[in-house]
Design a protein around this motif. Structure first.
Motif, PDB file in Angstrom:
ATOM      1  N   TYR A  26       0.861  -1.181   0.000  1.00 65.08           N
ATOM      2  CA  TYR A  26       0.000   0.000   0.000  1.00 65.08           C
ATOM      3  C   TYR A  26       0.896   1.229   0.000  1.00 65.08           C
ATOM      4  N   SER A  27       1.025   1.875  -1.149  1.00 65.17           N
ATOM      5  CA  SER A  27       1.950   3.005  -1.291  1.00 65.17           C
ATOM      6  C   SER A  27       1.594   3.783  -2.543  1.00 65.17           C
ATOM      7  N   ASP A  28       2.052   5.047  -2.612  1.00 66.53           N
ATOM      8  CA  ASP A  28       1.788   5.846  -3.810  1.00 66.53           C
ATOM      9  C   ASP A  28       3.088   6.465  -4.320  1.00 66.53           C
ATOM     10  N   LEU A  29       2.966   7.408  -5.249  1.00 66.61           N
ATOM     11  CA  LEU A  29       4.173   7.961  -5.861  1.00 66.61           C
ATOM     12  C   LEU A  29       4.951   8.839  -4.873  1.00 66.61           C
ATOM     13  N   TYR A  30       4.241   9.450  -3.904  1.00 62.91           N
ATOM     14  CA  TYR A  30       4.948  10.242  -2.892  1.00 62.91           C
ATOM     15  C   TYR A  30       5.877   9.361  -2.070  1.00 62.91           C
ATOM     16  N   ASP A  31       5.460   8.115  -1.848  1.00 64.91           N
ATOM     17  CA  ASP A  31       6.329   7.190  -1.118  1.00 64.91           C
ATOM     18  C   ASP A  31       7.617   6.914  -1.890  1.00 64.91           C
ATOM     19  N   ALA A  32       7.524   6.912  -3.219  1.00 66.66           N
ATOM     20  CA  ALA A  32       8.739   6.700  -4.023  1.00 66.66           C
ATOM     21  C   ALA A  32       9.696   7.877  -3.840  1.00 66.66           C
ATOM     22  N   LEU A  33       9.129   9.082  -3.701  1.00 69.48           N
ATOM     23  CA  LEU A  33       9.982  10.250  -3.462  1.00 69.48           C
ATOM     24  C   LEU A  33      10.676  10.123  -2.106  1.00 69.48           C
TER      25      LEU A  33
END
Lengths: 353, 353
Positions: free
Chosen positions: B332-339
């Motif tokens: 459970y993660s989004d693109l902000y987590d990649a940042l």
């Protein structure tokens, strides 16, 4: 409104510590925190079984654990005694046959249990025996200490493996103390957790006899990994944390727990017998009360009558399907719950019979 | 204070629907409610795989599902091609050997993947191939459509079984569309649930080839039970309810999800390459980013530096132990987590290199 009650012999009502553990964020199994909890869960299980050997936790149902014992303790072609007195003892016979063992099958009345006398009839070359301590399909409890002693007296080297799925933390159990070499159980019974984990207990004698077989169910590989709180394959770690949390509460107080289970089953049987219901087992297990249905009453009617009261009950399995009713309080429950079950039973029988 | 982040390629951060489902009171698996949810979970998985065949849910890790495929699709003595390019493709070789198959093993550099050219070298009598779509130990993604087509062109009857453990719901997958007969995956990866359940997908061709083998892993028996929303053995029903709840949200939106996974991995690789880190895989899987450690930096240092920031990361497995770093956002993660991961990576490399 009635609150929902699970009166089935597994899955059971969850212990609050299990629900707490299962509501946590995901833990990674290869962390120090997880390893310590894994080792602690295994330690509590060793204590519950009273063994100086090892207890392994497998991700899979107790059927997987049963197959693991058959594969790792016996060689194809070896002769094993499998007395069949219900659905779960019959499962041992199926697993042993699938594994290529020579099954000396003895069919008994479902509801009865084998006795030391049965052992005198057996052939001379037996490599072992596969037994079911608490036969959940009939509610019968084997007199395991006597049977194992009689087996051992005639076959000193026999490997004795026992399904203790509904006796561990429900009724007294023993491994070395009873002359039993190995046993299995599952998370969704006396440990009051969800299904998905099974346990394999190996007494020192069984550890010495272990031969690597298969892949997923190779117990030698599991032993090496579980020494350090890991497992050969990704474990159901959330369930292991739940099991650890529950065992840490119930194992130290297990004498009281077993006394409660015995008291509960007596309340339920007394209520049923007062109503004229005939018990299925000749020797009663505290795990589940099983009654023959009264003449002219179908299981569908009984199930529906309990359901109207919020309760989910169990019927017969295999050849007992449609013939019996089974009621269990193996999960998170106390003596007041047994009074509730007795009251419901009285209402249901009064309504239908 | 930093919040705890799981950046490992399974287990992963749980989807909120999974946590919700796991916080519920125990459900019995032999109830109408449970059967409907079981069938719905299987339907969503069929849709995720795009197959007209069947998907089975097994209680056990994906290793159990891999062994089930080997046992039920192949006979001892049959020849199978197993290209080995990481820890999980090596597991196929081990399972096939344990099951008595004749393994045509081809060792490749870990980080690379087999190509259609490799197929020309193979012996003429191949019964099938065991492939790994996303090799989680190296971060490499197989070009499965090309490889399966090349295999099929030379061996029309070959049974092709594929580990899609970290590609299902992470990267596009196909079964019949790609000429693949069977595949496996697990609950703790793209489905964002805890570990303990595995999935077996069987295309119509595999269904026709199935032969009953073993007991716990006998897929023919599972097929009969799962047709009606049950399972041959007591299932990890709580996990099945969690999987169903998550899949009902993510499968209908899977195009967007796969695009997110691709975007996330690009952000992480870009950050690492900017810092001079060399990627391990020659063909990158969106499941996990793998980098060689910089000269003079140990994995223990890297792990500890991430841990100080609240993050749990993964190192190398098998022959890559101590040599690489792996970072994943499969849960459970989004693109902000990649940042966030990119930022942490920059800080850690700046501190250590």
């Amino acid at each position: 409104m009635n609150r929902r009650r699970l009166l089935t012999p597994g899955p059971v009502e969850l212990h609050p510590r299990a629900v707490e553990a299962l509501s946590q964020p995901q833990v990674h199994h290869r962390t120090e925190e997880a390893r310590l909890q894994f080792l602690e869960a295994a330690r509590w299980l060793k204590e519950a079984w009273g063994t100086q050997g090892k207890v392994l936790l497998l991700t899979g149902s107790a059927t997987a654990a049963m197959e693991a014992l058959v594969l790792n303790l016996f060689q194809p072609g070896e002769e094993v005694w499998v007395p069949v007195y219900g659905k779960f003892s019959e499962r041992w016979a199926e697993i042993a046959t699938a594994a290529g063992l020579k099954v000396v099958r003895q069919d008994l009345e479902w509801g009865s249990v084998p006795t030391p006398e049965d052992i005198q009839e057996l052939p001379g070359s037996l490599a072992g025996a596969l037994l079911t301590h608490s036969e959940t399909s009939t509610g019968a409890l084997l007199d395991l200490p006597s049977l194992a002693a009689a087996l051992r007296a005639r076959f000193a080297e026999a490997r004795i493996a026992v399904d203790m799925v509904t006796s561990l933390l429900v009724s007294p159990v023993g491994l070395e103390a009873w002359g039993v070499d190995a046993a299995v159980a599952g998370s969704q019974k006396g440990s009051m957790c969800p299904p998905g984990l099974s346990y394999v207990a190996l007494a020192p004698r069984a550890l010495a006899e272990l031969r690597a077989r298969g892949y997923y169910l190779d117990l030698s590989r599991e032993l090496r990994a579980q020494e350090r709180g890991e497992s050969a394959w990704t474990p159901a770690i959330n369930l292991i944390l739940a099991v650890r949390a529950v065992l840490a509460e119930i194992v130290p107080a297990r004498e009281e727990l077993l006394a409660l289970r015995q008291a509960q089953i007596e309340v339920i049987y007394r209520a049923g017998e007062r109503l004229g219901l005939r018990p299925v087992p000749e020797r009663k297990s505290p795990a589940v009360a099983a009654f023959w249905l009264p003449e002219g009453v179908t299981y569908a009617q009984v199930k529906e009558a309990f359901a109207r009261r919020g309760a989910i009950v169990a019927g017969g399995q295999g050849r007992l399907q449609g013939k019996i009713l089974r009621l269990s309080l193996m999960g998170y429950s106390d003596l007041y719950d047994a009074l509730v079950v007795a009251q419901m039973l009285e209402e249901v029988v009064g309504e239908l019979a």
